[in-house]
Write a protein that holds these residues in place. Structure first.
Motif, short mmCIF file in Angstrom:
data_model
loop_
_atom_site.label_atom_id
_atom_site.label_comp_id
_atom_site.label_asym_id
_atom_site.label_seq_id
_atom_site.Cartn_x
_atom_site.Cartn_y
_atom_site.Cartn_z
N GLY A 243 10.08 6.23 8.17
CA GLY A 243 9.51 7.55 7.93
C GLY A 243 8.72 7.67 6.65
O GLY A 243 7.65 8.24 6.62
N GLU A 244 9.25 7.12 5.55
CA GLU A 244 8.58 7.27 4.27
C GLU A 244 9.05 6.18 3.30
O GLU A 244 10.11 5.60 3.48
CB GLU A 244 8.85 8.65 3.68
CG GLU A 244 10.32 8.98 3.52
CD GLU A 244 10.56 10.44 3.21
OE1 GLU A 244 9.62 11.24 3.31
OE2 GLU A 244 11.69 10.77 2.88
N THR A 245 8.24 5.96 2.29
CA THR A 245 8.58 5.01 1.24
C THR A 245 8.90 5.81 -0.01
O THR A 245 8.11 6.65 -0.43
CB THR A 245 7.39 4.06 0.95
OG1 THR A 245 7.09 3.35 2.16
CG2 THR A 245 7.72 3.08 -0.14
N LEU A 246 10.07 5.56 -0.60
CA LEU A 246 10.52 6.29 -1.79
C LEU A 246 10.57 5.35 -2.98
O LEU A 246 11.04 4.23 -2.87
CB LEU A 246 11.92 6.88 -1.57
CG LEU A 246 12.10 7.80 -0.38
CD1 LEU A 246 13.55 8.20 -0.24
CD2 LEU A 246 11.22 9.03 -0.53
N ARG B 186 0.83 -1.20 0.00
CA ARG B 186 0.00 0.00 0.00
C ARG B 186 0.87 1.25 0.00
O ARG B 186 0.58 2.22 -0.71
CB ARG B 186 -0.94 0.00 1.21
CG ARG B 186 -2.07 -1.00 1.12
CD ARG B 186 -3.12 -0.77 2.20
NE ARG B 186 -2.57 -0.64 3.54
CZ ARG B 186 -2.31 -1.65 4.37
NH1 ARG B 186 -2.57 -2.88 3.99
NH2 ARG B 186 -1.83 -1.43 5.57
N ALA B 187 1.93 1.25 0.78
CA ALA B 187 2.83 2.41 0.84
C ALA B 187 3.52 2.63 -0.50
O ALA B 187 3.65 3.76 -0.97
CB ALA B 187 3.86 2.23 1.95
N GLU C 47 14.28 11.35 -14.35
CA GLU C 47 13.95 10.38 -13.30
C GLU C 47 13.26 11.16 -12.18
O GLU C 47 13.81 12.13 -11.65
CB GLU C 47 15.20 9.69 -12.79
CG GLU C 47 14.90 8.56 -11.84
CD GLU C 47 16.14 7.77 -11.46
OE1 GLU C 47 16.00 6.56 -11.23
OE2 GLU C 47 17.23 8.37 -11.38
N LEU C 48 12.06 10.73 -11.83
CA LEU C 48 11.25 11.43 -10.83
C LEU C 48 11.14 10.61 -9.57
O LEU C 48 11.28 9.39 -9.58
CB LEU C 48 9.86 11.73 -11.38
CG LEU C 48 9.80 12.57 -12.65
CD1 LEU C 48 8.35 12.77 -13.08
CD2 LEU C 48 10.49 13.90 -12.45
N LEU C 49 10.84 11.29 -8.48
CA LEU C 49 10.74 10.67 -7.17
C LEU C 49 9.30 10.69 -6.71
O LEU C 49 8.59 11.68 -6.89
CB LEU C 49 11.61 11.44 -6.17
CG LEU C 49 11.58 10.97 -4.73
CD1 LEU C 49 12.25 9.60 -4.61
CD2 LEU C 49 12.30 11.97 -3.84
N GLY C 50 8.86 9.58 -6.10
CA GLY C 50 7.54 9.50 -5.49
C GLY C 50 7.70 9.17 -4.02
O GLY C 50 8.53 8.34 -3.65
N VAL C 51 6.93 9.82 -3.17
CA VAL C 51 7.04 9.63 -1.73
C VAL C 51 5.70 9.15 -1.20
O VAL C 51 4.65 9.72 -1.51
CB VAL C 51 7.43 10.95 -1.03
CG1 VAL C 51 7.55 10.75 0.47
CG2 VAL C 51 8.72 11.50 -1.61
N GLY C 52 5.74 8.10 -0.40
CA GLY C 52 4.55 7.56 0.23
C GLY C 52 4.77 7.44 1.73
O GLY C 52 5.89 7.59 2.22
N ARG C 53 3.71 7.15 2.44
CA ARG C 53 3.81 6.97 3.89
C ARG C 53 4.73 5.81 4.19
O ARG C 53 4.82 4.86 3.45
CB ARG C 53 2.45 6.70 4.50
CG ARG C 53 1.59 7.92 4.58
CD ARG C 53 0.31 7.67 5.33
NE ARG C 53 0.41 6.59 6.28
CZ ARG C 53 -0.61 5.81 6.61
NH1 ARG C 53 -1.77 5.98 6.08
NH2 ARG C 53 -0.45 4.84 7.50
N GLY C 54 5.36 5.88 5.34
CA GLY C 54 6.26 4.81 5.76
C GLY C 54 5.51 3.60 6.26
O GLY C 54 4.33 3.67 6.59
N VAL C 55 6.20 2.49 6.32
CA VAL C 55 5.63 1.25 6.82
C VAL C 55 6.09 1.10 8.26
O VAL C 55 7.29 1.12 8.54
CB VAL C 55 6.11 0.05 5.97
CG1 VAL C 55 5.54 -1.24 6.51
CG2 VAL C 55 5.73 0.25 4.53
N PHE C 56 5.17 1.00 9.16
CA PHE C 56 5.41 0.86 10.59
C PHE C 56 6.30 1.99 11.11
O PHE C 56 5.89 3.13 11.13
CB PHE C 56 5.99 -0.52 10.92
CG PHE C 56 5.06 -1.62 10.57
CD1 PHE C 56 3.82 -1.72 11.17
CD2 PHE C 56 5.38 -2.54 9.60
CE1 PHE C 56 2.93 -2.72 10.82
CE2 PHE C 56 4.50 -3.55 9.25
CZ PHE C 56 3.28 -3.63 9.87
N LEU C 57 7.54 1.73 11.46
CA LEU C 57 8.38 2.74 12.09
C LEU C 57 9.22 3.54 11.11
O LEU C 57 9.86 4.50 11.49
CB LEU C 57 9.30 2.07 13.11
CG LEU C 57 8.58 1.36 14.26
CD1 LEU C 57 9.58 0.66 15.16
CD2 LEU C 57 7.73 2.32 15.07
#
Length: 170
Positions: free
Chosen positions: A118-121, A44-45, A106-116
């Motif tokens: 900070g973020e998913t890149l 999901r992240a 090349e582009l970057l996408g940021v999502g919420r982190g999983v558990f502890l």
């Protein structure tokens, strides 16, 4: 209705057994639900990060329309649209073919982190084909997401890339 032999309805022992069994089943359902939620959290992240990356590509598409509205798109205008965001490389290349400008980034996408965490890149490679119109009409900008089989992270550096999807300007 007859009663089954060996069980007495309404006794404390029967109610206690039924209550414990119900609590145990409820606990088991909660544990399985939490396990499934935790097992799919990273997917999901990553999905949210990919959606953010694609939204960034669509935003850049609109920025290209604005930058090329005067009929000219020079390298400095292109460079301003892409910043170097670690781990993404930003602007990778510019090619000119007649009036068309092919920009690879090349582009970057940021999502919420999983558990502890900070973020998913996630990173992705996109090509923007810009055709500026000097006659006052809206410039045409097409976007394609590139991928390399088994290595989507290195799509911008690979020699052989394949198109994963395209969305023309509105």
């Amino acid at each position: 209705m007859g009663r089954r032999d060996g069980t007495r309805g309404g006794t404390a022992r029967g109610c206690l057994f039924d209550g414990c069994l119900a609590v145990l089943v409820l606990f088991l359902v909660c544990v399985i639900g939490a396990w499934i939620w935790a097992a799919t959290a990273d997917d999901r992240a990553e999905g949210k990060a990919r959606a953010d990356m694609r939204c960034g590509a669509e935003a850049r598409q609109e920025e290209f329309v604005g930058a090329s509205a005067d009929g000219v798109l020079d390298d400095s205008e292109i460079a301003r649209l892409f910043s170097h965001e670690k781990p993404a490389h930003g602007l990778v290349g510019i090619e000119r073919h007649g009036p068309d400008v092919l920009v690879t980034a090349e582009l970057l996408g940021v999502g919420r982190g999983v558990f502890l965490t900070g973020e998913t890149l996630v990173t992705g490679c996109f090509t923007f084909t810009v055709t500026p119109n000097g006659d006052g009409h809206r410039p045409a900008v097409a976007v394609k997401e590139l991928a390399v089989e088994n290595e989507p992270q290195s799509a911008c550096g690979a020699a052989k890339v394949q198109s994963r999807g395209a969305f023309p300007s509105r």
